[in-house]
Design a protein around this motif. Structure first.
Motif, PDB file in Angstrom:
ATOM      1  N   LYS A  92       9.026 -41.413 -46.768  1.00  0.00           N
ATOM      2  CA  LYS A  92       9.134 -41.758 -45.348  1.00  0.00           C
ATOM      3  C   LYS A  92      10.133 -42.904 -45.158  1.00  0.00           C
ATOM      4  N   ILE A  93      11.003 -42.768 -44.168  1.00  0.00           N
ATOM      5  CA  ILE A  93      11.956 -43.828 -43.852  1.00  0.00           C
ATOM      6  C   ILE A  93      11.227 -44.908 -43.057  1.00  0.00           C
ATOM      7  N   PRO A  94      11.266 -46.172 -43.491  1.00  0.00           N
ATOM      8  CA  PRO A  94      10.563 -47.242 -42.777  1.00  0.00           C
ATOM      9  C   PRO A  94      11.028 -47.362 -41.336  1.00  0.00           C
ATOM     10  N   SER A  95      10.097 -47.704 -40.439  1.00  0.00           N
ATOM     11  CA  SER A  95      10.433 -47.828 -39.015  1.00  0.00           C
ATOM     12  C   SER A  95      11.456 -48.941 -38.796  1.00  0.00           C
ATOM     13  N   ASN A  96      11.421 -49.971 -39.657  1.00  0.00           N
ATOM     14  CA  ASN A  96      12.392 -51.063 -39.529  1.00  0.00           C
ATOM     15  C   ASN A  96      13.817 -50.552 -39.714  1.00  0.00           C
ATOM     16  N   THR A  97      13.993 -49.643 -40.652  1.00  0.00           N
ATOM     17  CA  THR A  97      15.321 -49.058 -40.901  1.00  0.00           C
ATOM     18  C   THR A  97      15.810 -48.311 -39.666  1.00  0.00           C
ATOM     19  N   ALA A  98      14.918 -47.506 -39.086  1.00  0.00           N
ATOM     20  CA  ALA A  98      15.272 -46.762 -37.871  1.00  0.00           C
ATOM     21  C   ALA A  98      15.610 -47.724 -36.730  1.00  0.00           C
ATOM     22  N   SER A  99      14.870 -48.840 -36.647  1.00  0.00           N
ATOM     23  CA  SER A  99      15.127 -49.829 -35.589  1.00  0.00           C
ATOM     24  C   SER A  99      16.479 -50.499 -35.767  1.00  0.00           C
ATOM     25  N   TYR A 100      16.840 -50.806 -37.015  1.00  0.00           N
ATOM     26  CA  TYR A 100      18.148 -51.421 -37.287  1.00  0.00           C
ATOM     27  C   TYR A 100      19.285 -50.456 -36.939  1.00  0.00           C
ATOM     28  N   ILE A 101      19.109 -49.182 -37.302  1.00  0.00           N
ATOM     29  CA  ILE A 101      20.134 -48.177 -36.982  1.00  0.00           C
ATOM     30  C   ILE A 101      20.255 -48.021 -35.471  1.00  0.00           C
ATOM     31  N   LEU A 102      19.095 -48.010 -34.777  1.00  0.00           N
ATOM     32  CA  LEU A 102      19.101 -47.902 -33.319  1.00  0.00           C
ATOM     33  C   LEU A 102      19.820 -49.099 -32.694  1.00  0.00           C
ATOM     34  N   PHE A 103      19.569 -50.296 -33.227  1.00  0.00           N
ATOM     35  CA  PHE A 103      20.225 -51.510 -32.739  1.00  0.00           C
ATOM     36  C   PHE A 103      21.744 -51.403 -32.871  1.00  0.00           C
ATOM     37  N   ILE A 104      22.208 -50.946 -34.025  1.00  0.00           N
ATOM     38  CA  ILE A 104      23.650 -50.819 -34.271  1.00  0.00           C
ATOM     39  C   ILE A 104      24.270 -49.791 -33.319  1.00  0.00           C
ATOM     40  N   ILE A 105      23.551 -48.663 -33.127  1.00  0.00           N
ATOM     41  CA  ILE A 105      24.071 -47.612 -32.231  1.00  0.00           C
ATOM     42  C   ILE A 105      24.161 -48.117 -30.798  1.00  0.00           C
ATOM     43  N   LEU A 106      23.076 -48.743 -30.315  1.00  0.00           N
ATOM     44  CA  LEU A 106      23.050 -49.214 -28.928  1.00  0.00           C
ATOM     45  C   LEU A 106      24.092 -50.305 -28.700  1.00  0.00           C
ATOM     46  N   LEU A 107      24.235 -51.223 -29.665  1.00  0.00           N
ATOM     47  CA  LEU A 107      25.230 -52.282 -29.544  1.00  0.00           C
ATOM     48  C   LEU A 107      26.646 -51.700 -29.521  1.00  0.00           C
ATOM     49  N   SER A 108      26.880 -50.700 -30.377  1.00  0.00           N
ATOM     50  CA  SER A 108      28.201 -50.058 -30.435  1.00  0.00           C
ATOM     51  C   SER A 108      28.503 -49.312 -29.144  1.00  0.00           C
ATOM     52  N   ILE A 109      27.493 -48.621 -28.616  1.00  0.00           N
ATOM     53  CA  ILE A 109      27.676 -47.887 -27.348  1.00  0.00           C
ATOM     54  C   ILE A 109      27.972 -48.864 -26.214  1.00  0.00           C
ATOM     55  N   ASP A 110      27.259 -49.987 -26.175  1.00  0.00           N
ATOM     56  CA  ASP A 110      27.499 -50.982 -25.126  1.00  0.00           C
ATOM     57  C   ASP A 110      28.906 -51.565 -25.245  1.00  0.00           C
ATOM     58  N   ALA A 111      29.346 -51.831 -26.472  1.00  0.00           N
ATOM     59  CA  ALA A 111      30.705 -52.349 -26.686  1.00  0.00           C
ATOM     60  C   ALA A 111      31.737 -51.332 -26.206  1.00  0.00           C
ATOM     61  N   THR A 112      31.510 -50.067 -26.536  1.00  0.00           N
ATOM     62  CA  THR A 112      32.418 -49.003 -26.105  1.00  0.00           C
ATOM     63  C   THR A 112      32.425 -48.863 -24.586  1.00  0.00           C
ATOM     64  N   THR A 113      31.239 -48.971 -23.986  1.00  0.00           N
ATOM     65  CA  THR A 113      31.121 -48.876 -22.528  1.00  0.00           C
ATOM     66  C   THR A 113      31.857 -50.019 -21.847  1.00  0.00           C
ATOM     67  N   LEU A 114      31.781 -51.210 -22.427  1.00  0.00           N
ATOM     68  CA  LEU A 114      32.473 -52.363 -21.851  1.00  0.00           C
ATOM     69  C   LEU A 114      33.997 -52.217 -21.973  1.00  0.00           C
ATOM     70  N   ILE A 115      34.450 -51.637 -23.094  1.00  0.00           N
ATOM     71  CA  ILE A 115      35.882 -51.349 -23.234  1.00  0.00           C
ATOM     72  C   ILE A 115      36.320 -50.331 -22.174  1.00  0.00           C
ATOM     73  N   ALA A 116      35.468 -49.310 -21.974  1.00  0.00           N
ATOM     74  CA  ALA A 116      35.746 -48.310 -20.934  1.00  0.00           C
ATOM     75  C   ALA A 116      35.772 -48.959 -19.548  1.00  0.00           C
ATOM     76  N   SER A 117      34.901 -49.955 -19.338  1.00  0.00           N
ATOM     77  CA  SER A 117      34.870 -50.677 -18.060  1.00  0.00           C
ATOM     78  C   SER A 117      36.173 -51.427 -17.827  1.00  0.00           C
ATOM     79  N   LEU A 118      36.724 -51.987 -18.915  1.00  0.00           N
ATOM     80  CA  LEU A 118      38.032 -52.645 -18.807  1.00  0.00           C
ATOM     81  C   LEU A 118      39.119 -51.641 -18.408  1.00  0.00           C
ATOM     82  N   GLU A 119      39.063 -50.462 -19.011  1.00  0.00           N
ATOM     83  CA  GLU A 119      40.052 -49.421 -18.698  1.00  0.00           C
ATOM     84  C   GLU A 119      39.939 -48.970 -17.248  1.00  0.00           C
ATOM     85  N   VAL A 120      38.714 -48.785 -16.783  1.00  0.00           N
ATOM     86  CA  VAL A 120      38.507 -48.366 -15.385  1.00  0.00           C
ATOM     87  C   VAL A 120      38.963 -49.473 -14.433  1.00  0.00           C
TER      88      VAL A 120
END
Length: 446
Positions: A3-31
Motif C-alpha cells: 500500500k502506498i502511504p497516504s503521506n506520499t499521495a498527499s505530497y504528490i497532490l501538493f506538488i500537482i496543485l502547486l504546479s497547476i496554480d503556478a501554471t494558472t498564474l502564468i496563464a493569467s499574466l498572458e491573458v
C-alpha cells in the motif's frame, strides 16, 4: 502489492496543485498581457510587452500567500478554498503595491497590467483548482480515508456530505482511515474524552465538531484566561451588530445599483409573459412580517390564477392528503392555483424580483431570512422570533439555496436563525452566487 502511504499521495497532490496554480498564474499574466495590449493600449501609455518574464516574481508572492493560507495542506470545501484564494490574492496585491510604492521599481512596472493580472487570476485560480480536483479525486489514490464517529441523524448528515461533496477528496472508511471526524453532540463528556484519547493513538489528525454545532466558530474570537487555564468563545448575533449592518447595507446597495438595468429589462419581459399566460394583474401584494414584527406589503409577480381560491377548494376536496403536506411544509405538493409561467417563476425564484422595490423602500434586504406570513408568527416560536424578526427579511437567503423544496418549516426557521447568528460578508457573497445558480438551472443547491 504494498500500500502506498497516504503521506506520499498527499505530497504528490501538493506538488500537482502547486504546479497547476503556478501554471494558472502564468496563464493569467498572458491573458492580462492580451487585454492590456489589445483593449487598453489606446487609453493608456505604451506598454513594453516583450519583457513578460520580469513579472514572474508576482507569481512567487501569490504562491507564498497561498501556502500561508494552508490551502494545500487542509482540505476545505470549494467556497472556503475560494475565500482563501481571494484573501491570498488581496494580501499579495497589497504587498506588491507597497513594494512598488516604497522603492524605485514603480517606474519599471505597469500598475494597470498588475491590476488586470490580479483580476484575471481571481477568476482563473478557483476555476482551475475546481477542475483539477474534479479530475484527481476520481482516483482513490488521492483520496483521504475518513472515519466519521457520530450517531443517528448527525452520522447520516456527515456521511451524505462526504459522499456528495467530491471537492473534499474524502472516502469514508471506519477501519483503515487517515483521519477521524468526531461529532460532539452524539456523545456525553466522558464518552467524548475517551473517544479523543482512543483515536489519538490511531491517527494524528482528529477533527471534532463542537457540541454547539448551530454556531460557526471558524471566525470566532477566543478569550484566554491563562491563570485558571480556561478559554472562552465570544459569541454574538452578528446581524445585530451596527457595524455589520452598515457593511451589509453598503454591499447590497452596490449590488442593487449594478443589476438595476438588467432588473428593469427582465421586469418588462416577465410582465409580458404573465399577461400573455393568464388574466389578472402582473404584481401581487401580500402582507408579511418585517423587521421588529412590523407588517409591510411584500411585492411578487402574480403566479396564480385569478380564481385561485375556488380552484384550491375543489382540489383539496379530492386530495385531502395535501392538507397534511401543507401543515408540514407550508406549501402544496401540486398546487392547482399556479399558472404555467408562475410555475417557472417559482422554480427559478424570479417571482421574488419585484421585491427590489421593497429594498428601495427600506423594508427588505437583498439577502436575509425570508419574510414570514402573518399567520406564521406563532409557529416561529418566541425564542426564534426574538432573533429572526430583529433583522430585515431578504429577497434571497440561506433557505433558498439549501434545497428549500425538501425542507420543513422548522428546518427553514433553523436556517434563518443560523444565518443571522453567523453572518459574514463572505456568506452573503456565496448565497448570492448560489442564487444565480438556482435561477439559471432551476435547482435547489446546497
Amino acid at each position: 502489492m504494498n500500500k502506498i502511504p497516504s503521506n506520499t499521495a498527499s505530497y504528490i497532490l501538493f506538488i500537482i496543485l502547486l504546479s497547476i496554480d503556478a501554471t494558472t498564474l502564468i496563464a493569467s499574466l498572458e491573458v492580462a498581457l492580451f487585454v492590456r495590449s489589445n483593449y487598453l493600449l489606446q487609453y493608456l501609455p505604451n506598454f513594453n510587452y516583450n519583457n513578460l518574464d520580469k513579472y514572474y516574481w508576482l507569481i512567487m508572492i501569490v504562491l507564498f500567500m497561498l501556502i500561508l493560507e494552508k490551502i494545500y495542506f487542509i482540505r476545505n470545501d470549494f467556497w472556503e478554498d475560494m475565500k482563501k484564494i481571494f484573501k491570498a490574492l488581496f494580501f499579495s496585491f497589497l504587498t506588491i503595491f507597497t513594494m512598488l510604492t516604497l522603492t524605485k521599481m514603480s517606474e519599471e512596472f505597469s500598475r494597470i497590467f498588475i491590476v488586470v493580472f490580479f483580476l484575471v487570476a481571481s477568476f482563473l485560480l478557483p476555476f482551475s483548482k475546481r477542475l483539477i480536483k474534479k479530475i484527481l479525486f476520481k482516483y482513490d489514490f488521492f483520496k483521504l480515508k475518513i472515519n466519521i464517529v457520530a450517531k443517528d441523524k448527525q452520522k447520516i448528515i456527515l456521511s451524505k456530505e462526504i459522499k456528495n461533496n467530491w471537492y473534499f477528496g474524502y472516502k469514508e472508511d471506519s477501519k483503515d482511515y487517515d483521519l477521524a471526524l468526531i461529532a460532539s453532540r452524539s456523545f456525553d463528556k466522558a464518552e467524548l474524552e475517551q473517544l479523543i484519547q482512543s483515536y489519538s493513538k490511531k491517527t494524528k489528525d482528529i477533527y471534532v465538531i463542537p457540541y454547539m454545532d448551530h454556531l460557526d466558530l471558524s471566525h470566532a474570537s477566543i478569550a484566554e484566561y491563562s491563570n485558571i487555564r480556561l478559554s472562552a468563545i465570544h459569541i454574538e448575533n452578528k446581524l445585530l451588530n451596527y457595524k455589520n449592518i452598515f457593511i451589509k447595507y453598503i454591499f447590497e446597495k452596490i449590488i442593487v445599483i449594478l443589476i438595476f438595468p438588467f432588473a428593469l429589462f427582465l421586469h418588462i419581459f416577465i410582465s409580458l409573459l404573465i399577461k400573455l399566460d393568464s388574466m389578472g394583474e402582473v404584481i401581487f401584494k401580500q402582507k408579511r412580517l418585517g423587521k421588529d414584527s412590523k407588517v409591510f406589503s411584500c411585492y411578487k409577480y402574480r403566479s396564480m390564477y385569478k380564481n385561485s381560491d375556488i380552484l384550491l377548494k375543489e382540489y383539496l376536496k379530492n386530495h385531502p392528503e395535501e392538507v397534511d403536506y401543507y401543515a408540514l411544509y407550508h406549501k402544496y405538493k401540486n398546487d392547482p392555483r399556479i399558472t404555467r409561467v408562475g410555475n417557472f417563476l417559482r422554480k427559478t425564484s424570479l417571482d421574488e424580483f419585484p421585491q427590489f422595490y421593497n429594498i428601495l423602500q427600506g423594508k427588505m434586504s437583498l439577502i436575509g431570512p425570508r419574510p414570514y406570513m402573518l399567520n406564521e408568527k406563532d409557529k416561529i416560536g418566541k425564542s426564534h422570533e426574538e432573533i429572526i424578526l430583529k433583522v430585515k427579511p431578504g429577497i434571497t437567503g440561506l433557505w433558498q439555496v439549501s434545497g428549500r423544496n425538501n425542507l420543513t418549516f422548522n428546518e427553514r426557521v433553523e436556517l434563518d436563525k443560523w444565518y443571522i447568528q453567523n453572518w459574514s460578508l463572505w456568506a452573503d457573497f456565496v448565497i448570492l452566487i448560489k442564487t444565480i445558480k438556482v435561477v439559471l438551472f432551476k435547482v435547489g443547491v446546497k
